[in-house]
Scaffold this motif. Sequence first.
Motif, short mmCIF file in Angstrom:
data_model
loop_
_atom_site.label_atom_id
_atom_site.label_comp_id
_atom_site.label_asym_id
_atom_site.label_seq_id
_atom_site.Cartn_x
_atom_site.Cartn_y
_atom_site.Cartn_z
N ILE A 47 14.57 3.11 7.77
CA ILE A 47 15.07 3.86 6.61
C ILE A 47 15.15 5.35 6.96
N ILE A 48 14.13 5.84 7.65
CA ILE A 48 14.12 7.25 8.05
C ILE A 48 15.23 7.53 9.05
N ASN A 49 15.48 6.55 9.93
CA ASN A 49 16.50 6.66 10.97
C ASN A 49 16.18 7.89 11.82
N ASN A 50 17.05 8.87 11.88
CA ASN A 50 16.76 10.06 12.71
C ASN A 50 16.46 11.29 11.87
N ARG A 51 16.12 11.10 10.57
CA ARG A 51 15.89 12.25 9.69
C ARG A 51 14.40 12.49 9.48
N TRP A 52 13.67 12.71 10.55
CA TRP A 52 12.24 12.97 10.44
C TRP A 52 11.95 14.34 9.85
N ASP A 53 12.98 15.18 9.76
CA ASP A 53 12.81 16.49 9.12
C ASP A 53 12.57 16.35 7.62
N LEU A 54 12.91 15.20 7.05
CA LEU A 54 12.74 14.97 5.61
C LEU A 54 11.42 14.28 5.28
N VAL A 55 10.63 13.96 6.29
CA VAL A 55 9.47 13.08 6.12
C VAL A 55 8.18 13.87 5.91
N TYR A 56 7.35 13.35 4.98
CA TYR A 56 5.96 13.79 4.84
C TYR A 56 5.10 12.56 5.13
N ASN A 57 4.35 12.60 6.23
CA ASN A 57 3.55 11.47 6.67
C ASN A 57 2.16 11.54 6.07
N LEU A 58 1.87 10.64 5.15
CA LEU A 58 0.57 10.67 4.46
C LEU A 58 -0.58 10.39 5.41
N LYS A 59 -0.34 9.57 6.41
CA LYS A 59 -1.41 9.25 7.34
C LYS A 59 -1.85 10.49 8.11
N GLU A 60 -0.90 11.29 8.56
CA GLU A 60 -1.23 12.49 9.31
C GLU A 60 -1.78 13.59 8.40
N ALA A 61 -1.19 13.72 7.22
CA ALA A 61 -1.56 14.82 6.33
C ALA A 61 -2.88 14.59 5.61
N GLY A 62 -3.18 13.33 5.33
CA GLY A 62 -4.34 13.05 4.47
C GLY A 62 -5.53 12.47 5.17
N LYS A 63 -5.68 12.74 6.46
CA LYS A 63 -6.82 12.21 7.21
C LYS A 63 -8.13 12.67 6.57
N PRO A 64 -9.00 11.70 6.21
CA PRO A 64 -10.27 12.09 5.58
C PRO A 64 -11.22 12.75 6.60
N ILE A 96 11.06 12.09 1.92
CA ILE A 96 10.60 10.75 2.27
C ILE A 96 9.09 10.77 2.50
N LEU A 97 8.38 9.92 1.77
CA LEU A 97 6.95 9.72 1.98
C LEU A 97 6.76 8.45 2.81
N THR A 98 5.97 8.56 3.86
CA THR A 98 5.69 7.39 4.67
C THR A 98 4.20 7.34 4.99
N GLY A 99 3.76 6.19 5.48
CA GLY A 99 2.34 6.01 5.78
C GLY A 99 1.94 4.57 5.60
N PRO A 100 0.78 4.17 6.10
CA PRO A 100 0.32 2.78 5.98
C PRO A 100 0.01 2.41 4.53
N ASN A 101 -0.17 1.12 4.31
CA ASN A 101 -0.60 0.64 2.99
C ASN A 101 -1.93 1.29 2.62
N GLY A 102 -2.08 1.63 1.34
CA GLY A 102 -3.34 2.15 0.85
C GLY A 102 -3.46 3.66 0.89
N TYR A 103 -2.45 4.36 1.41
CA TYR A 103 -2.50 5.82 1.47
C TYR A 103 -1.92 6.49 0.22
N GLY A 104 -1.30 5.70 -0.66
CA GLY A 104 -0.90 6.26 -1.96
C GLY A 104 0.55 6.68 -2.09
N LYS A 105 1.44 6.09 -1.28
CA LYS A 105 2.87 6.45 -1.40
C LYS A 105 3.39 6.14 -2.80
#
Length: 459
Positions: A442-459, A55-64
């Motif tokens: 959508i993620i519900n309690n499965r945060w183990d499947l998530v890649y957060n673009l906002k956290e990972a891609g901080k400029p 699961i890819l998550t993150g705000p608009n504009g981060y490239g999901k």
Amino acid sequence: MQCRDLFLAIDLDPSRRHIASLRAQRMKIRRIKIDQLFDIFDYDIPFGENENVKILTGPNGYGKTMVLNIIFNLFNRKFLFFQRLIFERIEICLEDQICIEISRKNQEEKSDVRIVFREYGKIFEEVEISSKVHAEFEQKIKRYLPIRKIDDERYLDQMEDTIVSLEELLDKYSDRIPELSIDRIHEVKSKEANAVLDSINVHLIREQRLFRKVKAPERKFRDERDETIMTETIQTYAIELKQSISQYSQRSFVTSQELDSSFPDRLINEKNLLSAIEYDRRFNLLKLKQEKLAKFGLYEGTQKLLRYSPEDAKALLVYLEDLEKKLGVFDILLEKLELFTDILNQRRFTFKSIKISREKGFYFETSKGKALGLTQLSSGEQHEVVLLYELIFNAKQDVLVLVDEPEISLHVTWQKKFLDDLLRIIEIQKFHVLIATHSPSIINNRWDLVYNLKEAGKP
């Protein structure tokens, strides 16, 4: 450490390369690394060896959505996409230590894009996407189509009065105009590289799902303006299911004819016998399957329970085996129909339920038994039906399914059940899924499947 650096110390004799044999099997993506997406973001997205869902998550504009598009366009050989994309370098690593690297020759301007295929760090194919292609394509397209360039990204298709990208023009017309085929411009020549691209089949479920373009019936390409029309996806899928049911029924009819015609010979040649216990067990399973098929209008006959006797054991064995083969034709369809209707009816659509029939494919009834038009469903209900149909009936086994924003128009309760439904579908379909979503539900309690673009891609 970069994925390719892991392989530099490993020397592999090219004669041992087994890539060409991959065409008959499916591979998995192990990692996607993107440098300077939109000149801002760096991502390194790992895929666990035993993961079926990411699961890819993150705000608009981060490239999901862009990550989904990168995968879709690469493995569908739509290489012009990368000429227009703002990025520095992309590396997609697969199983068996195979990597595909996409990069620009000159980062200061829109220059040629280079695609490199590596195995254990050794290059075995290179493809260049020329920056001159856009101008060449415009000239070719103008020979056949009335288009007008609006800016660097958009064109006016004057046949339909729509604004489209170059890729959309290719998607619409390249099958009709061979000279516009992307494969004629950026051809992947080696068997090994083609085998790698063929080893991952991608099924993209886009954000806009309720309408789709279809070819208008009985129209001439050059003479008619409305070459394509928009239609409701839910109605299209009901027709598709009707046609699928018809095909299965025809196969069952052919199988029955073949078995009935050969029954006497097989009866004479049969050497095995059937016990009373085994006969009762197998017949009860067949009776249960008949009831399920009858529920969906797929089976109208009834089989009476023949009394067992040792003298008839051989004939009863041939009889049961024939009936198992006749009904077995429907096994895959039956499993999908049960899952499709079960999930939707569990949703408890307000005072309505889904039904299956030969004549309509699927339709809905009110709690009082009145049939509803498919477009009378709410947008959320239509999104739910269309998304589930795509996953259960259209996405094939062993593909990589890309789902863009599954939460659209869905009530939060339905969103929370999506992952559980998806895992049930994966048990049948045996595919892998990459999801782009804004929704914590959508993620519900499965945060183990998530890649957060906002956290990972901080400029």
